[in-house]
Design an enzyme around this catalytic site. Structure first.
Site, PDB file in Angstrom:
ATOM      1  N   LEU A  51      47.666  34.691  46.671  1.00 13.26           N
ATOM      2  CA  LEU A  51      46.224  34.447  46.676  1.00 13.26           C
ATOM      3  C   LEU A  51      45.638  34.327  45.278  1.00 13.26           C
ATOM      4  O   LEU A  51      44.732  33.515  45.044  1.00 13.26           O
ATOM      5  CB  LEU A  51      45.523  35.577  47.437  1.00 13.26           C
ATOM      6  N   LYS A  76      57.174  35.400  34.518  1.00 15.94           N
ATOM      7  CA  LYS A  76      56.598  34.908  35.767  1.00 15.94           C
ATOM      8  C   LYS A  76      55.209  34.323  35.542  1.00 15.94           C
ATOM      9  O   LYS A  76      54.820  33.327  36.174  1.00 15.94           O
ATOM     10  CB  LYS A  76      56.535  36.039  36.792  1.00 15.94           C
ATOM     11  N   ASP A  99      49.823  45.767  33.107  1.00 18.28           N
ATOM     12  CA  ASP A  99      50.567  46.612  34.038  1.00 18.28           C
ATOM     13  C   ASP A  99      49.601  47.614  34.639  1.00 18.28           C
ATOM     14  O   ASP A  99      49.147  48.546  33.966  1.00 18.28           O
ATOM     15  CB  ASP A  99      51.705  47.326  33.306  1.00 18.28           C
ATOM     16  N   ASN A 126      42.703  41.205  41.771  1.00 16.68           N
ATOM     17  CA  ASN A 126      43.501  40.864  42.937  1.00 16.68           C
ATOM     18  C   ASN A 126      44.775  41.701  43.054  1.00 16.68           C
ATOM     19  O   ASN A 126      45.309  41.875  44.141  1.00 16.68           O
ATOM     20  CB  ASN A 126      43.858  39.368  42.852  1.00 16.68           C
ATOM     21  N   TYR A 214      47.619  52.780  52.571  1.00 20.02           N
ATOM     22  CA  TYR A 214      47.030  51.538  52.050  1.00 20.02           C
ATOM     23  C   TYR A 214      45.578  51.424  52.508  1.00 20.02           C
ATOM     24  O   TYR A 214      44.676  51.140  51.712  1.00 20.02           O
ATOM     25  CB  TYR A 214      47.837  50.333  52.537  1.00 20.02           C
ATOM     26  N   LYS A 218      42.001  51.633  50.084  1.00 11.19           N
ATOM     27  CA  LYS A 218      40.945  50.625  50.041  1.00 11.19           C
ATOM     28  C   LYS A 218      39.577  51.250  50.291  1.00 11.19           C
ATOM     29  O   LYS A 218      38.569  50.834  49.711  1.00 11.19           O
ATOM     30  CB  LYS A 218      41.239  49.521  51.060  1.00 11.19           C
TER      31      LYS A 218
END
Length: 345
Positions: A51, A76, A99, A126, A214, A218
């Site tokens: 994304l 990358k 990082d 993100n 998780y 959030k």
């Protein structure tokens, strides 16, 4: 338009109803065709794939002048940047190392942004983690979801707030979007469970439950945003949270056990949104929505209520407690002073 704080709690007792509506009954919204990002500068973390990468590509398609890919791996990052440079040769596409598991790396990144960029318009945070096994981050001792999805994310956001305030064009607020998840709506209110702090309770391996960690990580970001609007004016920086929906073709579940991946692929083939539509939610939050989205949670391309417990006295008390714990955790970098300074015009 009302903010998430002003809306009534979401009255949907069965979460699959929310999921189905978000995935199948909501028409994707693209930025207006007249959108022109010429001259603008954007930062996206975790932008070498999925994304984050697609959001950057869509911004470049709208003539974004300068894109910074903030990534852990230079190799990358440069590979991703090379693909974008080949397609958008007139744009400046830059790789910066970041990082999110290291406070020192986050501080170094913020200093580079401040010293090297003359202008910055928008930031999309993100980068995140999702895994089913309990692990801590060696440098801090915190459980990984707590560290990366919450503490490191709000730390970087706080460090970037004054930079966005001062380096966005005069009269135009900077933009800071934190990637969120609809799963936060079904996470329980974090409880102490014999601990003195919420963070301590979430760091306890006895309290760790796979995907639930998780979801709750959030919610912590949601609780932080709830308090943040008391310090940050939408005239300076518009801060919001965005859920891209359930999206296939991302690396978020890269750490899921190999035996579970075929099930994830099958579920994604049936239910997931494509990455193009998912990334369009980022653009909507980062520069289409206005001041009404400040401090709000965006889902299905619209302002949505928070987790229902945020509208209760217990939820507000938990948000106050988490805020104080977070200020204490990050005081080595003077975060409380930074936030106090954002109140001054």
């Amino acid at each position: 338009m009302a903010t998430s704080k002003d809306l009534p709690p979401l009255d949907v007792p069965f979460f699959p109803n929310v999921f189905f509506k978000n995935q199948f009954r909501t028409k994707p919204q693209r930025p207006p065709k007249t959108t022109d990002l010429s001259g603008k500068v954007a930062i996206i973390t975790g932008a070498n794939t999925g994304l984050g990468y697609e959001a950057g590509r869509q911004m470049l398609e709208l003539k974004l002048s300068h894109l910074i890919l903030a990534v852990r791996s230079n190799a990358k990052g440069e590979a991703a940047a090379a693909k974008l440079r080949a397609k958008y040769p007139t744009a400046t596409i830059e790789v910066m190392l970041l990082d999110m598991s290291q406070y020192s790396s986050i501080q170094d990144f913020a200093r580079r942004v401040d010293s090297q960029l003359q202008r910055i318009d928008m930031v999309i945070l993100n980068a995140g983690i999702f895994q089913f096994k309990y692990e801590t981050v060696p440098s801090t001792g915190h459980e990984q979801h707590v560290q990366i999805n919450y503490l490191s994310t709000v730390f970087l956001a706080t460090l970037l707030l004054p930079i966005l305030k001062h380096k966005s064009p005069p009269g135009i607020p900077g933009r800071l979007t934190i990637v969120h998840a609809a799963l936060s709506l079904v996470a329980p209110l974090p409880i102490l469970k014999g601990h003195k702090t919420l963070l301590g309770a979430m760091d306890d391996p006895k309290n760790f439950v796979g995907d639930k960690q998780y979801n709750t990580s959030k919610v912590l970001a949601e609780m932080f945003a709830y308090k943040l609007v008391d310090y940050v004016s939408a005239d300076d920086v518009i801060v919001n949270l965005v859920c891209p929906g359930y999206v296939k073709g991302t690396d978020l579940s890269r750490d899921v056990h190999i035996l579970l991946k075929p099930l994830g692929i099958l579920f994604g083939a049936i239910f997931a949104r494509n990455v193009t539509d998912g990334a369009s939610t980022y653009l909507d939050a980062a520069f289409v929505k206005g001041k009404e989205s400040h401090g709000s949670f965006l889902m299905s391309w619209k302002v949505t209520p928070y987790n229902s417990f945020m509208y209760t006295p217990e939820g507000k008390a938990a948000a106050d407690m988490l805020w104080q714990e977070t200020m204490s955790e990050l005081e080595f970098a003077g975060v409380s002073g930074i936030l106090e300074s954002m109140k001054k015009h």
